[in-house]
Design an enzyme around this catalytic site. Structure first.
Site, mmCIF file in Angstrom:
data_model
loop_
_atom_site.group_PDB
_atom_site.id
_atom_site.type_symbol
_atom_site.label_atom_id
_atom_site.label_comp_id
_atom_site.label_asym_id
_atom_site.label_seq_id
_atom_site.Cartn_x
_atom_site.Cartn_y
_atom_site.Cartn_z
ATOM 1 N N ALA A 178 -22.003 -3.834 58.349
ATOM 2 C CA ALA A 178 -23.398 -4.026 57.942
ATOM 3 C C ALA A 178 -23.610 -3.277 56.638
ATOM 4 O O ALA A 178 -23.319 -2.084 56.546
ATOM 5 C CB ALA A 178 -24.345 -3.494 59.022
ATOM 6 N N ALA A 219 -21.321 0.932 53.041
ATOM 7 C CA ALA A 219 -21.590 0.435 54.392
ATOM 8 C C ALA A 219 -22.666 1.279 55.046
ATOM 9 O O ALA A 219 -22.761 2.487 54.803
ATOM 10 C CB ALA A 219 -20.325 0.456 55.245
ATOM 11 N N ASP A 220 -23.459 0.632 55.868
ATOM 12 C CA ASP A 220 -24.423 1.339 56.703
ATOM 13 C C ASP A 220 -23.945 1.428 58.149
ATOM 14 O O ASP A 220 -24.426 2.257 58.906
ATOM 15 C CB ASP A 220 -25.779 0.646 56.636
ATOM 16 C CG ASP A 220 -26.477 0.919 55.316
ATOM 17 O OD1 ASP A 220 -27.369 1.789 55.293
ATOM 18 O OD2 ASP A 220 -26.116 0.294 54.305
ATOM 19 N N ARG A 221 -23.003 0.551 58.499
ATOM 20 C CA ARG A 221 -22.396 0.612 59.837
ATOM 21 C C ARG A 221 -21.121 -0.238 59.814
ATOM 22 O O ARG A 221 -21.137 -1.380 59.362
ATOM 23 C CB ARG A 221 -23.362 0.084 60.901
ATOM 24 C CG ARG A 221 -22.863 0.213 62.333
ATOM 25 C CD ARG A 221 -23.824 -0.472 63.312
ATOM 26 N NE ARG A 221 -25.147 0.121 63.291
ATOM 27 C CZ ARG A 221 -25.672 0.841 64.283
ATOM 28 N NH1 ARG A 221 -24.951 1.080 65.366
ATOM 29 N NH2 ARG A 221 -26.902 1.305 64.195
ATOM 30 N N VAL A 244 -25.850 3.635 60.866
ATOM 31 C CA VAL A 244 -25.388 4.365 62.042
ATOM 32 C C VAL A 244 -25.212 5.851 61.764
ATOM 33 O O VAL A 244 -25.206 6.666 62.694
ATOM 34 C CB VAL A 244 -24.075 3.749 62.575
ATOM 35 C CG1 VAL A 244 -22.888 4.158 61.716
ATOM 36 C CG2 VAL A 244 -23.839 4.136 64.028
#
EC number: 5.3.1.23
Length: 375
Positions: free
Chosen positions: A266, A256-258, A104
Site C-alpha cells: 500500500a 510504502a505505508d504498509r 502500518v
C-alpha cells in the site's frame, strides 16, 4: 564502498526533551511554520490533518507527542501516580491509532509501546514512569534515523550494481509522493536512496511525479531536492509512462505505508499506475521502507483498509481554497489516498535497512517474515 550519509537535511520533527514541534507540511513550500505539540489531541490532529505525513514520520511523531503530553501532565500534577500515568499512556496510544488507518508504522509502533508500557512499574512515581516512556519514544526516533541510513546504503548499492552490469555509471530514478526527510526522521526511504546516489556522485537525475491531489511530489520532494541541489525534474502524474518510453529510467523507487506478508504494498495513490507501466516498459520497480512498515499479520493487499479523504481535496485549490470544479446533483468524487501494488509488479526488490530482498521467480514473490527474521 558507499560512503556513510553525513549531509545536513531538512527537519520536519524538532524534538528536545519536553518539547515537540512539527513542520506543517500543508503550507510548504510557501510557508515554513512549526506547530507546538502539547497534548495528545494535538498529535492526533496533526496526523489526521496531514500536517505531519509519511508513514515513518507519523509513527515517530506519535510516540514523541504522547511522551511530551504525558510528561507535561505528570509535571503539572494532572497525573498523580505511576498507575495513572500508565493508564493515560495506554489510552493515549489507542486514541492516536484512530487518526489514520492505512500506514502500518503507526500501529506497529504504538502497539509495541503499549506492550512495553504494560511492563512499567506502576508503583513508581508519576514522573519516573513518564520518563521511562520518554526514553522508549526517543528510541523510536533514534532507530528510525538508523533505518534511513541502512535503506540509503543498501538501495543505492543495489541499483548502482545493476546499472554497472549494463555499462552505466550513473542512474536516473523515477519516484512518487514524498519519501524524504520530510516523511521520516532524517534522510528518507525512497528519496533517501536517491540522496545516497547523489552524495556518491552517481545520480544522473531524479524524476518526481507531482502526486495529486496533495502534490507531495511537487511541493515537498522538489522542495527537498532544491534545498540540496539534487538534479530533479518534476513531471505531471500522467507523464510517467511517456517518460519511461522516451527516456532512460534505470529504476522506479517508491516508498510504502504498509507491506503485506506476500509483498503486496500500500502506497500513495498512483503507485500502482507506475508499477503497471514500469512492468510494461521493462523498468525495475523497488519499494523502499523500514522493517517497521512490514505487516506480517496482513496476508495480502486485499485485506488493507484504504483511506478515503474529503472530496474537497480534489475540487478545491490548495492555495486559494477556491473550488475549481463544477458542481451538480449527479457529480460524485472518489478520493482514495492509497492504492495496492501487487507483489508481482515489484520487479526490483524490497529495500529495508537490512538489505534488498529480490523477488522470487514465482509466487509467492516475497517472504516478509524472513526479512524481519534477518539479524
Amino acid at each position: 564502498m558507499m560512503s556513510k550519509p553525513h549531509h545536513a537535511t531538512l527537519e520536519s520533527i524538532k524534538y528536545t526533551p519536553g518539547s515537540l514541534r512539527l513542520l506543517d507540511q500543508r503550507k510548504l513550500p510557501l510557508e515554513t511554520v512549526f506547530d507546538d505539540v502539547l497534548t495528545v489531541e494535538d498529535i492526533w490532529s496533526a496526523i489526521k490533518e496531514m500536517r505531519v505525513r509519511g508513514a515513518p514520520a507519523i509513527a515517530v511523531s506519535a510516540a514523541l507527542g504522547i511522551a511530551v503530553a504525558t510528561q507535561r501532565k505528570a509535571a503539572n500534577g494532572e497525573l498523580k501516580s505511576g498507575r495513572e500515568v500508565q493508564t493515560f499512556l495506554l489510552t493515549s496510544c489507542d486514541f492516536v491509532m484512530t487518526s489514520r488507518p492505512t500506514a502500518v508504522n503507526l500501529f506497529n509502533c504504538l502497539r509495541d509501546l503499549k506492550a512495553q508500557v504494560d511492563k512499567l512499574d506502576p508503583t513508581k512515581a508519576a514522573a519516573e514512569v513518564a520518563q521511562a516512556f520518554v526514553e522508549l519514544a526517543e528510541a523510536v526516533y533514534t532507530n528510525d534515523v538508523a533505518f534511513n541510513e541502512g535503506i540509503m546504503r543498501h538501495g543505492a548499492a543495489h541499483i548502482l550494481a545493476a546499472a554497472k552490469a549494463e555499462g552505466r555509471d550513473k542512474v536516473s530514478i523515477l519516484t512518487i509522493c514524498n519519501t524524504g526527510a520530510l516523511a521520516t526522521s532524517r534522510y528518507g526511504t525512497a528519496l533517501g536512496v536517491v540522496r545516497q546516489l547523489f552524495y556518491d556522485g552517481k545520480l544522473e537525475r531524479v524524476y518526481a511525479c507531482e502526486t495529486r491531489p496533495w502534490n507531495q511530489g511537487a511541493r515537498l520532494t522538489v522542495y527537498e531536492c532544491v534545498q540540496e541541489d539534487i538534479p530533479c525534474t518534476l513531471i505531471c502524474d500522467g507523464a510517467a509512462s511517456s517518460l519511461m518510453l522516451n527516456r532512460k529510467i534505470d529504476a522506479v523507487v517508491v516508498g510504502a505505508d504498509r507491506i503485506c506478508q506476500n509483498g503486496d504494498t500500500a502506497n500513495k495513490i498512483g503507485t500502482y499506475n507506475l508499477a503497471v507501466s514500469a512492468k510494461f516498459h521493462g523498468v525495475k520497480l523497488y519499494v523502499a521502507a523500514p522493517t517497521t512498515t512490514l505487516d506480517v499479520k496482513t496476508a495480502s493487499g486485499n485485506h488493507v483498509e484504504i483511506e478515503e479523504r474529503e472530496p474537497t481535496e480534489i475540487t478545491t485549490n490548495l492555495v486559494t481554497k477556491q473550488r475549481v470544479v463544477a458542481d451538480g446533483p449527479h457529480l460524485s468524487i472518489w478520493n482514495p489516498v492509497f492504492d495496492i501494488t501487487p507483489s508481482e509488479l515489484i520487479t526490483g526488490g524490497i529495500i529495508t535497512e537490512k538489505g534488498v530482498q529480490a523477488p522470487a521467480a514465482s509466487a509467492p514473490y516475497y517472504d516478509i517474515a524472513s526479512i524481519i527474521a534477518q539479524a
